[in-house]
Design an enzyme around this catalytic site. Structure first.
Site, short mmCIF file in Angstrom:
data_model
loop_
_atom_site.label_atom_id
_atom_site.label_comp_id
_atom_site.label_asym_id
_atom_site.label_seq_id
_atom_site.Cartn_x
_atom_site.Cartn_y
_atom_site.Cartn_z
N ASP A 36 0.87 -1.17 0.00
CA ASP A 36 0.00 0.00 0.00
C ASP A 36 0.92 1.22 0.00
OD1 ASP A 36 -2.34 1.68 0.49
OD2 ASP A 36 -1.60 1.81 2.55
N ASP B 294 0.06 5.19 1.00
CA ASP B 294 -0.08 6.11 2.13
C ASP B 294 -0.17 5.34 3.45
OD1 ASP B 294 -1.18 9.00 0.77
OD2 ASP B 294 -1.51 7.18 -0.40
N ASP C 126 -1.60 -0.93 5.85
CA ASP C 126 -1.88 -0.38 7.20
C ASP C 126 -3.37 -0.22 7.44
OD1 ASP C 126 -2.26 1.84 5.43
OD2 ASP C 126 -2.03 3.19 7.14
#
Length: 211
Positions: free
Chosen positions: A9, A11, A166
């Site tokens: 991922d 960001d 995250d």
């Protein structure tokens, strides 16, 4: 299991972009003569994009007559300041070098739009083997399509990949795609066991220990 590909991922996992997104929101609020918001309150919203920031900053929904104009403006501010403070998280650069030294594929699968994703990666000098963005396909995460598309682009099997993220949507997407998932605790979302991740790491360097 033989792993030859790591997908990340963007960001909150690969790059800490929250400071510049917070700057964009607060700049917009100042332009509209409204008080700035605290960084700690903006940070958890980053994963949900500019519209979520507008909703929070102006305490409104998408039906507000100024919503579209505010959204366009926050994207303008963010684009002009996309690398003002954003940087890779501690250890990311060394992990990328280690993966490349092992001749492993690595890529980015994000819900961030293509124009912003490629601009950010270019500004920070990051060159993944594959990049799949929020508007690359009809579907984005938590749908498995972006991850499966990344695998197809690299000509690798999902079972030979790991996906690092995250957010719960990252874990859902990975599970649906048949890809083992790694949740990181240093990102923007508070990790919960109901994410059903396969592995959990506190620092990105721990990825190399898993391998």
């Amino acid at each position: 299991m033989t792993v030859n590909t790591i997908l990340f991922d963007l960001d909150g996992t690969l790059i800490d972009t929250a400071p510049d997104l917070a700057y964009a929101l607060n700049t917009l609020l100042i332009e509209n003569e409204l008080p700035e918001k605290l960084y700690k309150n903006i940070k958890p919203l980053v994963a949900f994009g500019g519209k979520a920031l507008i909703k929070y900053g102006f305490d409104c929904d998408e039906n507000h007559p100024n919503f579209l104009a505010w959204h366009r403006r926050i994207l303008e501010i963010y684009t002009d300041n996309i690398d003002r403070s954003s940087a890779t998280f501690t250890g990311v650069n060394s992990v990328i070098k280690a993966l490349e030294a092992r001749k492993m594929h690595w890529g980015v699968v994000t819900n961030k739009p293509e124009n912003l994703t490629h601009l950010l990666l270019e500004k920070l000098g990051i060159n993944p083997d594959v990049v799949v963005c929020g508007d690359t396909l009809e579907f984005n995460k938590p749908h498995p399509a972006p991850l499966l598309y990344a695998c197809a682009q690299l000509a690798v099997e999902p079972k030979s990949c790991l996906f690092v993220g995250d957010d719960k949507n990252d874990m859902l997407a990975g599970a649906s795609a048949g890809i083992k998932t790694i949740a990181v605790t240093y990102g923007y979302s508070k990790v919960s066991q109901d994410w059903n991740y396969d592995y959990l790491i506190d620092q990105v360097e721990e990825l190399m220990e898993l391998l």
